[in-house]
Design an enzyme around this catalytic site. Structure first.
Site, PDB file in Angstrom:
ATOM      1  N   ASN A 102       7.148 -11.406   4.905  1.00 28.71           N
ATOM      2  CA  ASN A 102       8.213 -10.728   5.648  1.00 28.71           C
ATOM      3  C   ASN A 102       9.239 -11.690   6.229  1.00 28.71           C
ATOM      4  O   ASN A 102      10.132 -11.267   6.973  1.00 28.71           O
ATOM      5  CB  ASN A 102       7.617  -9.882   6.770  1.00 28.71           C
ATOM      6  N   MET A 107      18.595  -1.121   1.209  1.00 30.64           N
ATOM      7  CA  MET A 107      19.047  -2.090   2.206  1.00 30.64           C
ATOM      8  C   MET A 107      19.793  -3.226   1.525  1.00 30.64           C
ATOM      9  O   MET A 107      19.614  -3.478   0.326  1.00 30.64           O
ATOM     10  CB  MET A 107      17.842  -2.681   2.956  1.00 30.64           C
ATOM     11  N   SER A 134       0.804  -1.220   0.000  1.00 31.73           N
ATOM     12  CA  SER A 134       0.000   0.000   0.000  1.00 31.73           C
ATOM     13  C   SER A 134       0.839   1.273   0.000  1.00 31.73           C
ATOM     14  O   SER A 134       0.410   2.304  -0.516  1.00 31.73           O
ATOM     15  CB  SER A 134      -0.933   0.004   1.213  1.00 31.73           C
ATOM     16  N   ASP A 144       3.744  -6.655  11.863  1.00 27.86           N
ATOM     17  CA  ASP A 144       3.197  -7.177  10.614  1.00 27.86           C
ATOM     18  C   ASP A 144       3.750  -8.574  10.349  1.00 27.86           C
ATOM     19  O   ASP A 144       4.802  -8.736   9.736  1.00 27.86           O
ATOM     20  CB  ASP A 144       3.538  -6.241   9.454  1.00 27.86           C
ATOM     21  N   ASP A 157      10.878  -5.878   6.465  1.00 25.14           N
ATOM     22  CA  ASP A 157       9.821  -4.879   6.629  1.00 25.14           C
ATOM     23  C   ASP A 157       9.576  -4.485   8.085  1.00 25.14           C
ATOM     24  O   ASP A 157       8.829  -5.132   8.809  1.00 25.14           O
ATOM     25  CB  ASP A 157       8.515  -5.365   6.008  1.00 25.14           C
ATOM     26  N   LYS A 194      13.475   0.032  -1.482  1.00 26.15           N
ATOM     27  CA  LYS A 194      12.058   0.270  -1.209  1.00 26.15           C
ATOM     28  C   LYS A 194      11.719   1.692  -1.652  1.00 26.15           C
ATOM     29  O   LYS A 194      12.301   2.661  -1.148  1.00 26.15           O
ATOM     30  CB  LYS A 194      11.799   0.078   0.280  1.00 26.15           C
TER      31      LYS A 194
END
Length: 435
Positions: A288, A240, A135, A283, A302, A153
């Site tokens: 992940n 990263m 999102s 999360d 994440d 990211k």
């Protein structure tokens, strides 16, 4: 195959899309309602709202907009699913699996704004096909000419500036279309959605969370975290080290020894996060976690939804879990009140039912030896109890957001253990924390 579509970046264009969505759904309702009346059928508002066409419009537009609009739909599905009409929950659940990606030109524009002209000259390879899209942003794999293997990211343009207006507009849309039951107060969840979105849209804060989590984890060889490349990172772009591995759920076909070992590690890590570090990556999406067979370790990804918990909160939670393990319903009610699961004006039958559900959730804590996630019907029984509670009290109130985000962590970890069909001695794992 990934779908790409330019993300609307201005507030005006995002509001216009929501307006068109409302108009399209209203038009479909009128058309479908007229058809059903002519056919002599009884017309129900919820059936008209959530026709296949309206469901497609709702999920497609929120997915296309991404950002806060999509995130609100996801949060409603995950955190308020037991409290909303099942038809709406089913529609919103699809948002967890669907997101458009940015076209190549838009990706290049974002990176040029972040890194300047000629940014591509520093890379031996940059994949414009994203590894993942969600999102807030999407992740790309790259290799620099110096040999760095990176995961980059990239935040969708306009997302951060549109958080407040997006959440307010989606809330208004849902109210106008009566997608949320009358009298149901979404304001705490929507307020938390804004706070969380501002946090997740700040990649500088996520970089700090990675560093803090890494300090807590120390040199544990069972896990690997990405390392932030600060020279290529900002509030909108997070670079990263690339963490390799296979999807953790793909281990479902491996030996029971490996599955049990991985599940035990994940549960142990969760307990450390909550009770030792008070720093929780909330999360627990399967995506992940990556498993590296050569090292025998789990890659953790994440950290945008990392949450810090005060000692007072974790102490109350510890007492609640201890009461549930000890089958002490009186103490369960005491700490359920203190944590906000219950309110002082709740009906006695509802209070009793909720305490029974908390006791039920703690069943693995009371079982001596191995708890078999693969064979347990616990999740089904808890869901049935939630339905029973909803019948007793028409609109169950949402617990505080600190509790909701822990629910997400606990539930996600439980689902992973169930997917792995693992057997874990949970009572032994948690015993040191409940003395």
């Amino acid at each position: 195959m990934a779908r790409d579509r330019p993300i609307p970046s201005s507030r005006a264009s995002r509001l216009l899309k929501l307006g068109r969505l409302a108009g399209g759904i209203a038009g479909e309702m009128i058309s479908e309602g007229a058809s059903q009346l002519l056919a002599g059928k009884t017309v129900k508002a919820i059936d008209l709202l959530l026709t296949p066409e309206n469901a497609r419009q709702l999920t497609d537009k929120l997915s296309e907009m991404r950002g806060a609009a999509m995130k609100v739909g996801q949060l409603l599905s995950m955190e308020a699913g037991d409290y909303l009409p099942p038809e709406l929950t089913d529609v919103l659940a699809t948002l967890r699996e669907s997101a458009y990606t940015m076209p190549q030109g838009q990706v290049a524009d974002v990176l040029e704004n972040a890194w300047g002209n000629g940014w591509e000259d520093e890379f031996e390879r940059f994949s414009f096909t994203p590894l993942a899209a969600a999102s807030i942003g999407q992740v790309h794999e790259a290799k620099t000419k110096q040999g760095q293997h990176l995961a980059i990211k990239i935040q969708y343009p306009g997302v951060r500036d549109s958080i407040e207006s997006d959440v307010n507009n989606v809330s208004t849309l849902f109210k106008l279309l009566r997608l949320v039951p009358k009298g149901y107060d979404l304001s705490p969840l929507l307020g938390e959605a804004k706070r969380q979105l501002h946090q997740e849209a700040d990649y500088t804060a996520e970089a700090a969370s990675i560093a803090e989590y890494s300090r807590c984890l120390g040199s544990d060889p069972n896990f690997e975290l990405p390392t932030v490349d600060s020279s290529r990172s900002s509030a909108e772009v997070l670079s990263m080290s690339f963490v390799p591995g296979v999807p953790i759920e793909s281990l479902a076909g491996e030996s029971s020894q490996l599955r049990n070992r991985i599940a035990t590690r994940m549960l142990s890590l969760m307990l450390k996060e909550v009770f030792e570090w008070q720093l929780v990556q909330t999360d627990a999406n399967f995506a992940n976690y990556r498993y590296q067979a050569d090292k025998g370790c789990i890659g953790l990804l994440d950290f945008g939804a990392t949450r810090r918990y005060p000692t007072e909160f974790t102490e109350l939670l510890r007492q609640l879990m201890k009461a549930a393990r000890d089958d002490d319903l009186t103490a369960i009610e005491t700490y359920a009140l203190a944590l906000g699961y219950l309110r002082a004006d709740e009906e006695p039958s509802y209070r009793q039912g909720l305490c029974e559900m908390i006791r039920m959730v703690a069943e693995p804590l009371r079982q001596e030896g191995w708890f078999d996630f693969g064979c347990s019907d616990l999740s089904k029984r808890v869901a049935n109890q939630a339905i029973s509670l909803r019948v007793r009290q028409r609109y169950m109130h949402l617990p505080p957001t600190d509790v909701l985000f822990l629910h997400r962590k606990f539930a996600g970890t439980y689902l992973l253990c169930a997917r792995l069909r693992a057997q874990v001695d949970i009572a032994s794992l948690i015993k040191p924390y409940l003395v």
